[in-house]
Write a protein that holds these residues in place. Structure first.
Motif, PDB file in Angstrom:
ATOM      1  N   SER A   1     -15.391   2.831  -1.476  1.00  0.00           N
ATOM      2  CA  SER A   1     -14.256   2.095  -2.036  1.00  0.00           C
ATOM      3  C   SER A   1     -14.722   0.994  -2.976  1.00  0.00           C
ATOM      4  O   SER A   1     -14.084   0.733  -4.009  1.00  0.00           O
ATOM      5  CB  SER A   1     -13.413   1.497  -0.898  1.00  0.00           C
ATOM      6  OG  SER A   1     -12.890   2.516  -0.074  1.00  0.00           O
TER       7      SER A   1
ATOM      8  N   ILE B   1      -7.930   2.612  -2.517  1.00  0.00           N
ATOM      9  CA  ILE B   1      -7.867   3.545  -3.629  1.00  0.00           C
ATOM     10  C   ILE B   1      -7.044   4.745  -3.161  1.00  0.00           C
ATOM     11  O   ILE B   1      -7.486   5.504  -2.283  1.00  0.00           O
ATOM     12  CB  ILE B   1      -9.274   3.964  -4.070  1.00  0.00           C
ATOM     13  CG1 ILE B   1     -10.093   2.723  -4.426  1.00  0.00           C
ATOM     14  CG2 ILE B   1      -9.212   4.912  -5.254  1.00  0.00           C
ATOM     15  CD1 ILE B   1     -11.512   3.006  -4.791  1.00  0.00           C
TER      16      ILE B   1
ATOM     17  N   CYS C   1       0.825  -1.210   0.000  1.00  0.00           N
ATOM     18  CA  CYS C   1       0.000   0.000   0.000  1.00  0.00           C
ATOM     19  C   CYS C   1       0.862   1.263   0.000  1.00  0.00           C
ATOM     20  O   CYS C   1       0.524   2.259  -0.666  1.00  0.00           O
ATOM     21  CB  CYS C   1      -0.930   0.002   1.213  1.00  0.00           C
ATOM     22  SG  CYS C   1      -2.205  -1.279   1.194  1.00  0.00           S
TER      23      CYS C   1
ATOM     24  N   SER D   1      -5.635  -1.763  -5.752  1.00  0.00           N
ATOM     25  CA  SER D   1      -6.945  -1.201  -5.454  1.00  0.00           C
ATOM     26  C   SER D   1      -8.039  -2.249  -5.597  1.00  0.00           C
ATOM     27  O   SER D   1      -8.963  -2.320  -4.768  1.00  0.00           O
ATOM     28  CB  SER D   1      -7.228  -0.017  -6.388  1.00  0.00           C
ATOM     29  OG  SER D   1      -6.253   0.985  -6.236  1.00  0.00           O
TER      30      SER D   1
ATOM     31  N   GLN E   1     -13.616   2.127  -7.391  1.00  0.00           N
ATOM     32  CA  GLN E   1     -12.691   1.517  -8.337  1.00  0.00           C
ATOM     33  C   GLN E   1     -13.402   1.102  -9.611  1.00  0.00           C
ATOM     34  O   GLN E   1     -12.818   1.134 -10.704  1.00  0.00           O
ATOM     35  CB  GLN E   1     -11.997   0.307  -7.691  1.00  0.00           C
ATOM     36  CG  GLN E   1     -10.875  -0.280  -8.521  1.00  0.00           C
ATOM     37  CD  GLN E   1      -9.773   0.728  -8.797  1.00  0.00           C
ATOM     38  OE1 GLN E   1      -9.434   1.529  -7.948  1.00  0.00           O
ATOM     39  NE2 GLN E   1      -9.211   0.686  -9.994  1.00  0.00           N
TER      40      GLN E   1
ATOM     41  N   ASP F   1      -3.523  -0.043  -9.650  1.00  0.00           N
ATOM     42  CA  ASP F   1      -4.913  -0.446  -9.841  1.00  0.00           C
ATOM     43  C   ASP F   1      -5.143  -1.875  -9.380  1.00  0.00           C
ATOM     44  O   ASP F   1      -6.224  -2.216  -8.889  1.00  0.00           O
ATOM     45  CB  ASP F   1      -5.303  -0.307 -11.309  1.00  0.00           C
ATOM     46  CG  ASP F   1      -5.252   1.132 -11.774  1.00  0.00           C
ATOM     47  OD1 ASP F   1      -5.550   2.024 -10.961  1.00  0.00           O
ATOM     48  OD2 ASP F   1      -4.899   1.375 -12.940  1.00  0.00           O
TER      49      ASP F   1
ATOM     50  N   LYS G   1      -5.789  -2.809   4.331  1.00  0.00           N
ATOM     51  CA  LYS G   1      -6.209  -1.485   3.858  1.00  0.00           C
ATOM     52  C   LYS G   1      -6.657  -0.605   5.020  1.00  0.00           C
ATOM     53  O   LYS G   1      -6.316   0.587   5.103  1.00  0.00           O
ATOM     54  CB  LYS G   1      -7.325  -1.661   2.836  1.00  0.00           C
ATOM     55  CG  LYS G   1      -7.940  -0.358   2.361  1.00  0.00           C
ATOM     56  CD  LYS G   1      -9.333  -0.166   2.931  1.00  0.00           C
ATOM     57  CE  LYS G   1      -9.945   1.143   2.449  1.00  0.00           C
ATOM     58  NZ  LYS G   1     -11.260   1.386   3.078  1.00  0.00           N
TER      59      LYS G   1
END
Length: 522
Positions: free
Chosen positions: A178, A372, A86, A366, A182, A363, A275
């Motif tokens: 979230s 994101i 991350c 994500s 995406q 991406d 996350k």
């Protein structure tokens, strides 16, 4: 005094019951003998048993204890690896993305001037980079109209219970944003880079771009409100709101531990925890920056905030360890599964570095974790630019050195992650999957093969079992009921076989953050 007949009958029955009990249990219990009571007590004190008579059961219990003891170590290995993934994606927005946008804009200007009309103006990856840059610029200009001080005092004027409810609602809204955000960004990227020869099946690039800008702006506002609520909790006098917000993490144990989990479900939850932990670290950084600005960057005030920061981080780690330990215990999942999760995340990183990669690594993170970076990076830029005043050439030199330091950190982090990921992929024996075609090509090929196989199998089955092999006049007759049943059964069996071939069981590499979000976990 003479006894009544009823008393004599009751006494007789009592003696009969006592005698039967004494005979059945080997005269262990005897009413008239004190020796039997002594023998019972002695037996209870010296009675033994042998655990080896049920060796498998006790071995399984011991392995469960060892698994629970291994969970903190294995889980933190996964969390540490995911944290740096991350961090790599987050630093990409600040370091390499601006440089890639500048290079793409230079190409956009120089290609028409050089007379290269036959070549494409921008590659698909460069189009995505330019779109990301424009989204960040527009959203940053929109964030300038949001008054952070007014928002802080508005939230601080609310009661403790109201703030607790607001913080819970913000967490739920963040997950919903979230999950859908995406998809909005992916739709924009594909709409902008889709080949022109295909039939138009979208509403246009500009509407998708406006939706993406609106999403990033609203998500950044939501995270700002979440950071402001956390800042109010840090600055409250009795720390009651901070305590309540920390206790909310332990409520998460109740909602997760007593549910049925499989490996894919646990992988999804592990990604969500990675996350969430990284986002909390960034929120704590924003809170510290805002507080340090209010106290004129006095270093003594940082040590006032430090115990609360450590307490929040420690509670988050403790909740994750307890939650994962009991989930693996109740669902009979080995601690080695976290090594598989780590290898799956490493596979994403290694595959994104190949020439035939079909997505950018940021991406991919994500989609896998639901992280994101654009809204969070936008909020951090907004807070830093409002907290730090840049005046004079010396300040600009400091900013330049800080930017070069961030690029250095990004490059070193990427190199270490790539080497570690290659090691994890080799240990998991996943090198062969790196040379497989992209999912779209593989799926088309598998569908064509399955259709051809099912068609040939159907014809072979009909010609061998249903159509008779006798004289030619037999073909002119109508098949009877048994033959009809055979044809129907053959069609049904082949349809089921085709469905099994078309819907293979997904492994960890095909499970992302939102694949099974809608599925119920019983």
């Amino acid at each position: 005094m003479k006894a009544s007949p009823q008393h004599d009958a009751a006494t007789t029955i009592l003696h009969i019951v006592i005698s039967v009990v004494c005979n059945d249990f080997g005269n262990v219990f005897c009413v008239s003998a004190d020796l039997s009571l002594f023998r019972f007590i002695t037996t209870e004190l010296t009675r033994g048993y042998f655990l080896e008579h049920n060796e498998a059961k006790y071995t399984e219990r011991r392995e469960k204890v060892y698994t629970c003891l291994r969970i903190p170590k294995e889980l933190e290995k996964l969390m540490t690896f995911g944290f740096f993934l991350c961090l790599d994606t987050f630093l990409y927005v600040f370091t390499l993305l601006p440089l890639r946008v500048i290079l793409a804009l230079l190409r956009l200007v120089t290609v028409p001037c050089c007379g290269l009309s036959g070549s494409r103006l921008l590659q698909p990856a460069q189009v995505c980079d330019v779109l990301k840059g424009f989204i960040m610029v527009l959203c940053y200009s929109m964030m300038g109209y949001v008054d952070y001080a007014m928002m802080y005092h508005l939230i601080r004027g609310q009661s403790v219970i109201k703030l607790y409810i607001i913080y819970n609602m913000l967490e739920v809204a963040d997950r919903l944003f979230s999950s859908f955000g995406q998809d909005i960004l992916d739709a924009l990227y594909w709409t902008a880079t889709e080949p022109k020869e295909k039939k138009r099946a979208h509403i246009g690039v500009i509407p998708h771009f406006l939706m993406a800008v609106l999403y990033v702006f609203l998500h950044a506002i939501l995270i700002m409100v979440q950071a402001t609520t956390l800042n109010v909790a840090f600055n409250s006098h009795n720390k009651s709101l901070l305590t309540i917000m920390m206790s909310n993490n332990f409520v998460e144990i109740k909602g997760s531990v007593f549910k049925k989990f499989e490996k894919n479900n646990l992988f999804q939850m592990s990604n969500s925890d990675i996350k969430e932990r990284f986002t909390n670290y960034i929120l704590l950084l924003i809170v510290c920056l805002r507080n340090m600005e209010q106290f004129s960057w006095n270093p003594d005030h940082f040590w006032v905030l430090f115990p609360d920061v450590v307490m929040v981080i420690a509670s988050e780690v403790a909740v994750d360890v307890v939650k994962h330990a009991f989930i693996t215990k109740f669902n009979d999942i080995s601690a080695d599964v976290y090594g598989e999760y780590r290898a799956s995340l490493a596979f994403d990183l290694v595959s994104s570095r190949q020439k035939n990669a079909y997505t950018d690594y940021s991406d991919s993170v994500s989609r896998r974790m639901g992280f994101i970076p654009l809204p969070l990076a936008l909020l951090l830029i907004r807070v830093v630019t409002s907290s730090v005043k840049i005046q004079g050439s010396l300040s600009f030199m400091c900013v330049l050195l800080f930017y070069l330091g961030m690029i250095t950190l990004k490059v070193l982090n990427s190199i270490v992650l790539l080497g570690t990921s290659c090691t994890f992929v080799k240990e998991a024996n996943m090198e062969e999957k790196l040379f497989e075609p992209p999912p779209s090509a593989a799926s088309k090929e598998s569908q064509s093969v399955s259709l051809n196989t099912s068609g040939s199998a159907l014809w072979k089955h009909i010609t061998s079992t249903v159509l008779p092999k006798s004289d030619s006049d037999t073909f002119l007759t109508t098949p009877d009921g048994d033959d009809d049943d055979k044809i129907i059964n053959a069609d049904t069996g082949l349809e089921e076989e085709g469905l099994k071939q078309r819907t293979p069981k997904k492994d960890l590499l095909e499970i992302d953050r939102f694949t099974i979000c809608g599925n119920r976990i019983d």
